[in-house]
Design a protein around this motif. Structure first.
Motif, mmCIF file in Angstrom:
data_model
loop_
_atom_site.group_PDB
_atom_site.id
_atom_site.type_symbol
_atom_site.label_atom_id
_atom_site.label_comp_id
_atom_site.label_asym_id
_atom_site.label_seq_id
_atom_site.Cartn_x
_atom_site.Cartn_y
_atom_site.Cartn_z
ATOM 1 N N SER A 14 0.829 -1.207 0.000
ATOM 2 C CA SER A 14 0.000 0.000 0.000
ATOM 3 C C SER A 14 0.861 1.254 0.000
ATOM 4 N N ARG A 15 1.947 1.234 0.752
ATOM 5 C CA ARG A 15 2.866 2.385 0.781
ATOM 6 C C ARG A 15 3.522 2.610 -0.579
ATOM 7 N N GLN A 16 3.616 1.562 -1.380
ATOM 8 C CA GLN A 16 4.171 1.671 -2.729
ATOM 9 C C GLN A 16 3.103 2.049 -3.757
ATOM 10 N N GLY A 17 1.870 2.229 -3.303
ATOM 11 C CA GLY A 17 0.795 2.614 -4.217
ATOM 12 C C GLY A 17 0.046 1.456 -4.827
ATOM 13 N N ARG A 18 0.303 0.244 -4.381
ATOM 14 C CA ARG A 18 -0.394 -0.940 -4.919
ATOM 15 C C ARG A 18 -1.641 -1.222 -4.094
ATOM 16 N N THR A 19 -2.786 -1.145 -4.729
ATOM 17 C CA THR A 19 -4.061 -1.325 -4.042
ATOM 18 C C THR A 19 -4.851 -2.499 -4.592
ATOM 19 N N VAL A 20 -4.801 -2.704 -5.900
ATOM 20 C CA VAL A 20 -5.609 -3.718 -6.569
ATOM 21 C C VAL A 20 -4.703 -4.872 -6.999
ATOM 22 N N PHE A 21 -5.163 -6.098 -6.712
ATOM 23 C CA PHE A 21 -4.364 -7.282 -7.006
ATOM 24 C C PHE A 21 -5.213 -8.334 -7.712
ATOM 25 N N LEU A 22 -4.591 -9.041 -8.611
ATOM 26 C CA LEU A 22 -5.204 -10.235 -9.196
ATOM 27 C C LEU A 22 -4.775 -11.431 -8.359
ATOM 28 N N LEU A 23 -5.452 -12.539 -8.522
ATOM 29 C CA LEU A 23 -5.086 -13.751 -7.789
ATOM 30 C C LEU A 23 -3.637 -14.122 -8.083
ATOM 31 N N ARG A 24 -3.209 -13.983 -9.333
ATOM 32 C CA ARG A 24 -1.819 -14.342 -9.679
ATOM 33 C C ARG A 24 -0.807 -13.417 -9.019
ATOM 34 N N ASP A 25 -1.187 -12.151 -8.745
ATOM 35 C CA ASP A 25 -0.304 -11.248 -8.006
ATOM 36 C C ASP A 25 -0.139 -11.743 -6.575
ATOM 37 N N LEU A 26 -1.244 -12.142 -5.974
ATOM 38 C CA LEU A 26 -1.203 -12.599 -4.587
ATOM 39 C C LEU A 26 -0.457 -13.926 -4.464
ATOM 40 N N GLN A 27 -0.471 -14.738 -5.511
ATOM 41 C CA GLN A 27 0.327 -15.969 -5.496
ATOM 42 C C GLN A 27 1.813 -15.639 -5.431
ATOM 43 N N LYS A 28 2.223 -14.532 -6.061
ATOM 44 C CA LYS A 28 3.624 -14.115 -6.016
ATOM 45 C C LYS A 28 3.960 -13.446 -4.683
ATOM 46 N N ILE A 29 2.994 -12.760 -4.091
ATOM 47 C CA ILE A 29 3.227 -12.092 -2.813
ATOM 48 C C ILE A 29 3.323 -13.115 -1.686
ATOM 49 N N PHE A 30 2.569 -14.198 -1.791
ATOM 50 C CA PHE A 30 2.576 -15.258 -0.786
ATOM 51 C C PHE A 30 3.025 -16.574 -1.417
ATOM 52 N N PRO A 31 4.284 -16.667 -1.862
ATOM 53 C CA PRO A 31 4.725 -17.859 -2.597
ATOM 54 C C PRO A 31 4.813 -19.118 -1.744
ATOM 55 N N GLU A 32 4.882 -18.957 -0.439
ATOM 56 C CA GLU A 32 5.004 -20.119 0.439
ATOM 57 C C GLU A 32 3.695 -20.887 0.584
ATOM 58 N N ASP A 33 2.583 -20.284 0.195
ATOM 59 C CA ASP A 33 1.281 -20.930 0.332
ATOM 60 C C ASP A 33 0.949 -21.782 -0.892
ATOM 61 N N SER A 34 0.389 -22.937 -0.629
ATOM 62 C CA SER A 34 -0.111 -23.761 -1.726
ATOM 63 C C SER A 34 -1.353 -23.075 -2.300
ATOM 64 N N PRO A 35 -1.769 -23.441 -3.504
ATOM 65 C CA PRO A 35 -2.966 -22.818 -4.073
ATOM 66 C C PRO A 35 -4.192 -22.944 -3.152
#
Length: 174
Positions: A14-35
């Protein structure tokens, strides 16, 4: 993912200005989680009102500062990799060529597929265009918003090409 870790990561983005995410973005943000774990974690974050899911596969960080262009940010996420620009009634209203102001609707031309998406902030209407990328770049202008905007002549041409109602056009403005 646990709630504290997710909140920290989303706050940093959010501090970097990122507000909207796709599911594939969140997969990269949380790579340790299984689908499966990621989807369950996202469901919890939506239930706890940390994230909002306005459209399937699109997530908005509730705590990010919102600007008046939130719908345009959602469009950019929805049609990432495609050329999109504000046109039709939204652009014509901004130029004062039609008197009605589309309060709860954003009309956008895209090289991607057409569609209509209802969100908590209004409806996004995407209309496909097969115009070339060079033609699109020549027929649009940069604004303060995240998306380019059609010139008045382009918005009128798009309105006619899309077979939309032209009775609202102010002829002397045209």
């Amino acid at each position: 993912m646990n709630k504290l870790e997710a909140t920290r990561k989303l706050e940093a983005l959010s501090r970097q200005g990122r507000t909207v995410f796709l599911l594939r973005d969140l997969q990269k943000i949380f790579p340790e989680d299984s689908p499966h774990a990621l989807k369950a974690g996202l469901l919890r974050l939506v239930d706890e009102e940390i994230l909002c899911r306005p459209i399937k596969g699109v997530y908005v960080n509730i705590f990010s500062p919102k600007d008046s262009y939130l719908l345009e940010h959602v469009v950019k996420a929805l049609r990432r990799g495609e050329y999109t620009y504000v046109s039709l009634e939204s652009a014509l209203s901004a130029y004062g060529i039609i008197s009605q102001i589309p309060v709860d609707r954003l009309t956008v031309m895209t090289t991607g597929r057409s569609g209509e998406y209802k969100t908590p902030w209004g409806t996004i209407e995407l209309t496909h265009t097969s115009r070339s990328i060079l033609n699109i770049l020549d027929a649009t202008v940069e604004t303060q918003s995240p998306l380019k905007q059609a010139t008045p002549a382009t918005a009128i041409r798009d309105l006619r090409r899309a077979g939309r109602n032209t009775h609202l056009l102010d002829i002397k403005e045209e």
